[in-house]
Scaffold this motif. Structure first.
Motif, short mmCIF file in Angstrom:
data_model
loop_
_atom_site.label_atom_id
_atom_site.label_comp_id
_atom_site.label_asym_id
_atom_site.label_seq_id
_atom_site.Cartn_x
_atom_site.Cartn_y
_atom_site.Cartn_z
N TYR A 48 -61.50 1.92 23.71
CA TYR A 48 -60.21 1.42 23.24
C TYR A 48 -60.07 -0.05 23.64
CZ TYR A 48 -58.99 6.37 22.95
OH TYR A 48 -58.98 7.72 22.66
N GLU A 49 -59.59 -0.86 22.73
CA GLU A 49 -59.30 -2.25 23.03
C GLU A 49 -57.80 -2.52 22.97
OE1 GLU A 49 -61.68 -5.05 20.85
OE2 GLU A 49 -63.52 -3.94 21.29
N GLU A 50 -57.08 -1.64 22.28
CA GLU A 50 -55.64 -1.78 22.15
C GLU A 50 -55.03 -0.42 21.88
OE1 GLU A 50 -55.62 -4.61 19.00
OE2 GLU A 50 -55.98 -3.10 17.47
N LEU A 51 -53.74 -0.33 22.11
CA LEU A 51 -53.01 0.90 21.81
C LEU A 51 -51.78 0.55 20.99
CD1 LEU A 51 -53.07 2.88 25.18
CD2 LEU A 51 -54.36 3.36 23.11
N ASP A 52 -51.53 1.35 20.00
CA ASP A 52 -50.36 1.20 19.14
C ASP A 52 -49.40 2.32 19.50
OD1 ASP A 52 -48.91 0.02 17.04
OD2 ASP A 52 -49.57 1.62 15.70
N LEU A 53 -48.26 1.98 20.08
CA LEU A 53 -47.30 2.97 20.53
C LEU A 53 -46.13 3.03 19.55
CD1 LEU A 53 -48.15 1.17 23.43
CD2 LEU A 53 -47.51 3.45 24.15
N ASP A 54 -46.11 4.08 18.76
CA ASP A 54 -45.07 4.26 17.75
C ASP A 54 -44.02 5.22 18.28
OD1 ASP A 54 -43.53 4.44 15.51
OD2 ASP A 54 -45.06 5.35 14.24
N PHE A 55 -43.12 4.71 19.11
CA PHE A 55 -42.10 5.55 19.73
C PHE A 55 -41.15 6.14 18.69
CE2 PHE A 55 -43.23 2.63 23.24
CZ PHE A 55 -43.67 3.57 24.14
N GLU A 56 -40.90 5.41 17.63
CA GLU A 56 -39.97 5.90 16.62
C GLU A 56 -40.50 7.13 15.89
OE1 GLU A 56 -39.14 2.09 14.59
OE2 GLU A 56 -37.06 2.57 15.08
N SER A 57 -41.80 7.39 15.97
CA SER A 57 -42.36 8.57 15.31
C SER A 57 -42.17 9.84 16.13
CB SER A 57 -43.86 8.38 15.03
OG SER A 57 -44.60 8.41 16.24
N LEU A 58 -41.73 9.69 17.38
CA LEU A 58 -41.54 10.86 18.24
C LEU A 58 -40.38 11.71 17.74
CD1 LEU A 58 -41.96 9.16 21.73
CD2 LEU A 58 -43.67 10.43 20.42
N THR A 59 -40.50 13.00 18.01
CA THR A 59 -39.45 13.95 17.62
C THR A 59 -38.91 14.66 18.85
OG1 THR A 59 -40.98 15.80 17.35
CG2 THR A 59 -40.64 14.36 15.42
N GLY A 60 -37.79 15.32 18.67
CA GLY A 60 -37.24 16.13 19.75
C GLY A 60 -38.22 17.19 20.21
N ARG A 61 -38.94 17.77 19.28
CA ARG A 61 -39.93 18.80 19.61
C ARG A 61 -41.01 18.23 20.55
NH1 ARG A 61 -41.12 20.90 14.60
NH2 ARG A 61 -39.49 22.42 14.97
N MET A 62 -41.43 17.00 20.28
CA MET A 62 -42.45 16.38 21.14
C MET A 62 -41.92 16.17 22.56
SD MET A 62 -43.96 13.48 18.62
CE MET A 62 -45.07 13.86 17.28
N ILE A 63 -40.68 15.72 22.65
CA ILE A 63 -40.08 15.48 23.97
C ILE A 63 -39.89 16.81 24.70
CG2 ILE A 63 -38.01 14.63 25.16
CD1 ILE A 63 -39.95 12.44 24.06
N GLU A 64 -39.45 17.84 23.98
CA GLU A 64 -39.30 19.14 24.62
C GLU A 64 -40.64 19.72 25.06
OE1 GLU A 64 -36.83 21.85 22.42
OE2 GLU A 64 -35.14 20.46 22.47
N SER A 65 -41.70 19.40 24.33
CA SER A 65 -43.03 19.88 24.76
C SER A 65 -43.44 19.21 26.07
CB SER A 65 -44.08 19.66 23.67
OG SER A 65 -44.43 18.31 23.55
N ILE A 66 -43.02 17.97 26.28
CA ILE A 66 -43.27 17.32 27.57
C ILE A 66 -42.51 18.06 28.67
CG2 ILE A 66 -42.87 15.22 28.95
CD1 ILE A 66 -43.31 13.61 26.33
#
Length: 125
Positions: A48-66
């Motif tokens: 990896y040389e860079e990371l693209d963090l697309d926070f707006e693509s996150l959903t409630g389901r993803m946060i609940e899985s955390i």
């Protein structure tokens, strides 16, 4: 002032600053982050040389899985916006990489990425 107090103070200041700026402007600023790593980083055979963090693509389901993952590890996070572990897991989902990969990054990259997640959590919280 210990680390927790400094982080809490920084979060409080960020929250106060957030009140003065429109939510949409904040989302434009913190909803997407592009991070160029300090040097190429290889994890599980992929470099990896860079990371693209697309926070707006996150959903409630993803946060609940955390939340579920942490509960399964018997870890209770009272304030997600100040927990590096929680921030790391959010950032990993936003970047679509394993959470362990973020954890293994050099500290300067790790801090920049978890800070981006923290700011997003504060803005949307």
């Amino acid at each position: 002032m210990d680390t927790i107090e400094r982080v809490t103070d920084a979060v409080n200041k960020a929250e106060e600053a957030a009140k003065d700026i429109k939510r949409e402007e904040l989302l434009q600023k913190f909803g997407h982050a592009h991070h160029k790593l300090s040097k190429p980083f290889t994890y599980c055979g992929e470099t990896y040389e860079e990371l693209d963090l697309d926070f707006e693509s996150l959903t409630g389901r993803m946060i609940e899985s955390i939340d579920d993952e942490l509960a399964a590890m018997n870890i209770n996070i009272n304030t997600p916006s100040v927990s590096h572990r929680y921030q790391r897991m959010v950032a990993a989902r936003a970047a679509k990489v394993p959470s362990d990969m973020i954890e293994a990054l050099p500290l300067s990259d790790y801090n920049a990425i978890t800070n981006a997640a923290r700011f997003f959590l504060i803005v949307t919280g």
